[in-house]
Motif scaffolding. Structure first.
Motif, PDB file in Angstrom:
ATOM      1  N   LEU A 206     -43.313  -7.384  13.746  1.00  0.00           N
ATOM      2  CA  LEU A 206     -43.691  -8.409  14.707  1.00  0.00           C
ATOM      3  C   LEU A 206     -44.414  -7.811  15.917  1.00  0.00           C
ATOM      4  O   LEU A 206     -45.470  -8.297  16.325  1.00  0.00           O
ATOM      5  CB  LEU A 206     -42.452  -9.172  15.177  1.00  0.00           C
ATOM      6  N   THR A 207     -43.837  -6.762  16.491  1.00  0.00           N
ATOM      7  CA  THR A 207     -44.457  -6.156  17.672  1.00  0.00           C
ATOM      8  C   THR A 207     -45.833  -5.593  17.340  1.00  0.00           C
ATOM      9  O   THR A 207     -46.750  -5.641  18.166  1.00  0.00           O
ATOM     10  CB  THR A 207     -43.565  -5.030  18.240  1.00  0.00           C
ATOM     11  N   LYS A 208     -46.001  -5.102  16.120  1.00  0.00           N
ATOM     12  CA  LYS A 208     -47.286  -4.549  15.691  1.00  0.00           C
ATOM     13  C   LYS A 208     -48.348  -5.647  15.606  1.00  0.00           C
ATOM     14  O   LYS A 208     -49.504  -5.449  15.997  1.00  0.00           O
ATOM     15  CB  LYS A 208     -47.122  -3.867  14.335  1.00  0.00           C
ATOM     16  N   ILE A 209     -47.960  -6.819  15.094  1.00  0.00           N
ATOM     17  CA  ILE A 209     -48.892  -7.944  14.982  1.00  0.00           C
ATOM     18  C   ILE A 209     -49.414  -8.339  16.359  1.00  0.00           C
ATOM     19  O   ILE A 209     -50.627  -8.468  16.574  1.00  0.00           O
ATOM     20  CB  ILE A 209     -48.199  -9.175  14.345  1.00  0.00           C
ATOM     21  N   PHE A 210     -48.501  -8.538  17.298  1.00  0.00           N
ATOM     22  CA  PHE A 210     -48.907  -8.984  18.636  1.00  0.00           C
ATOM     23  C   PHE A 210     -49.641  -7.886  19.391  1.00  0.00           C
ATOM     24  O   PHE A 210     -50.564  -8.160  20.170  1.00  0.00           O
ATOM     25  CB  PHE A 210     -47.686  -9.458  19.422  1.00  0.00           C
ATOM     26  N   LYS A 211     -49.247  -6.636  19.172  1.00  0.00           N
ATOM     27  CA  LYS A 211     -49.902  -5.525  19.854  1.00  0.00           C
ATOM     28  C   LYS A 211     -51.370  -5.435  19.465  1.00  0.00           C
ATOM     29  O   LYS A 211     -52.226  -5.074  20.289  1.00  0.00           O
ATOM     30  CB  LYS A 211     -49.190  -4.209  19.505  1.00  0.00           C
ATOM     31  N   SER A 212     -51.687  -5.806  18.227  1.00  0.00           N
ATOM     32  CA  SER A 212     -53.089  -5.785  17.781  1.00  0.00           C
ATOM     33  C   SER A 212     -53.938  -6.795  18.531  1.00  0.00           C
ATOM     34  O   SER A 212     -55.166  -6.722  18.522  1.00  0.00           O
ATOM     35  CB  SER A 212     -53.162  -6.057  16.272  1.00  0.00           C
ATOM     36  N   HIS A 213     -53.274  -7.757  19.188  1.00  0.00           N
ATOM     37  CA  HIS A 213     -53.975  -8.749  19.998  1.00  0.00           C
ATOM     38  C   HIS A 213     -53.816  -8.462  21.493  1.00  0.00           C
ATOM     39  O   HIS A 213     -54.147  -9.302  22.328  1.00  0.00           O
ATOM     40  CB  HIS A 213     -53.425 -10.153  19.701  1.00  0.00           C
TER      41      HIS A 213
END
Length: 284
Positions: A206-213
Motif C-alpha cells: 500500500l505505501t509503495k502504491i501511494f509513494k509512486s504518486h
C-alpha cells in the motif's frame, strides 16, 4: 413529527411565557441550543427519539468548565421540557467521557485516493478499496477469508474477537468478483501459496502504491479517511462507530472535528448573504 428547530422554539417560548426567564438567560440558552442543533443528530429509532450531541460535546471540549456546564444545562433543560411538556421521550447520547485529543488524524483527501486508484493494478485497487471503502484495520484485511464475504455484506472479526457486518458497496463487490476470477485464491482474499499475506506485506504494498504518486500513506490513514469522509458527508457518529468496530463512541469522536476549509465552505453555501453577489450579477 416536529423538526428539532420547532421543538426548541417551543421550549424557548415556554421559558419566557411560563417560567419568566430573563433576556440574558434566554439568549444564553438559545445560543447553546442553536450551536448544538447545527452539528448534532436527531432521529427516530425503534419508536423512540435519539439526540446525539457527541459532535457538539467535542466542539466545545476546549472551553472552560463553567461554559461547558452552562451549555449542557440548556440542553438538559430542553430535553426535560420535551419529555414532560411535549410527551416526547428522548434518549440522549452525550459522549460524557470526551477529551480533547493532542492531535487529530490526518485523512487523505478523496481526490488523491481516486487518482491512485485510476492507475493501480487490479490487486492494488482491491487493497485500497477494502481499506478505504470498508474502514478495515490492516490486520482484519490480512486475515479476511473468502467465506466471510457475502453478496451484500462482509463479516469481519476485529479486536476482542468481536464480529461486525459491513455493507458491501456494489463497486467493491464487482471489484472482488473480478479479482477472484483472475487470481483464484483458495481461502483468504489476499494470499500466496494458500497462506494469507500478513499485515507487513499488505502495508508495504500500500505505501509503495501511494509513494509512486508522491503521497505518504498508511493503512490506518485510509481507515481515518473512511471515517472522516463519512462524517463530513453527514453520517451519524453512532453508525460510523459501529462500522469501525469501536467499543465506544468516545473513540470515534476524534473524527468529528471538521477542518477550517470545510467549515468555511458550509458557511458560504448556507448563509443568505453568501448568495447576494451571484444574484446581483445575474440581474445585470
Amino acid at each position: 413529527m416536529k423538526k428539532l428547530q420547532e421543538l426548541i422554539d417551543g421550549f424557548l417560548d415556554y421559558l419566557v411565557d411560563i417560567r419568566g426567564y430573563s433576556e440574558a438567560t434566554l439568549t444564553t440558552y438559545e445560543v447553546a441550543l442553536r450551536q448544538m442543533m447545527e452539528v448534532s443528530h436527531f432521529y427516530q429509532e425503534d419508536n423512540a427519539f435519539v439526540l446525539d450531541i457527541t459532535p457538539y460535546r467535542f466542539q466545545i471540549a476546549k472551553k472552560n468548565k463553567h461554559t461547558i456546564a452552562t451549555k449542557l444545562t440548556a440542553i438538559h433543560s430542553c430535553i426535560n421540557y420535551l419529555e414532560e411538556q411535549e410527551n416526547l421521550p428522548i434518549r440522549l447520547i452525550a459522549g460524557e467521557s470526551i477529551k480533547v485529543p493532542k492531535s487529530l488524524p490526518k485523512p487523505i483527501e478523496a481526490q488523491y485516493i481516486q487518482e491512485v486508484l485510476q492507475s493501480a493494478t487490479l490487486e492494488e485497487k482491491l487493497l485500497i478499496s477494502m481499506l478505504y471503502g470498508l474502514g478495515l484495520r490492516i490486520t482484519e484485511l490480512s486475515t479476511l477469508q473468502l467465506s466471510q464475504i457475502q453478496p451484500e455484506w462482509v463479516q469481519v472479526r476485529g479486536k476482542g474477537n468481536k464480529v461486525r457486518e459491513l455493507p458491501l458497496l456494489p463497486a467493491i463487490r464487482d471489484l472482488i468478483n473480478t479479482y477472484l476470477a483472475n487470481h483464484t485464491p483458495k481461502k483468504y482474499l489476499f494470499e500466496k501459496g494458500n497462506v494469507p499475506l500478513n499485515s507487513a506485506q499488505l502495508r508495504y504494498r500500500l505505501t509503495k502504491i501511494f509513494k509512486s504518486h508522491g503521497i505518504k500513506a498508511t493503512p490506518h490513514q485510509l481507515r481515518h479517511s473512511f471515517a472522516t469522509h463519512l462524517l463530513n458527508q453527514g453520517a451519524r457518529i453512532a453508525d460510523v462507530s459501529e462500522l469501525l468496530g469501536h467499543a465506544t463512541m468516545a473513540t470515534t469522536q476524534v473524527y468529528t472535528k471538521l477542518g477550517t476549509a470545510k467549515k468555511m465552505n458550509e458557511y458560504m453555501k448556507a448563509h443568505p448573504l453568501a448568495h447576494k453577489g451571484s444574484e446581483d450579477s445575474s440581474e445585470e
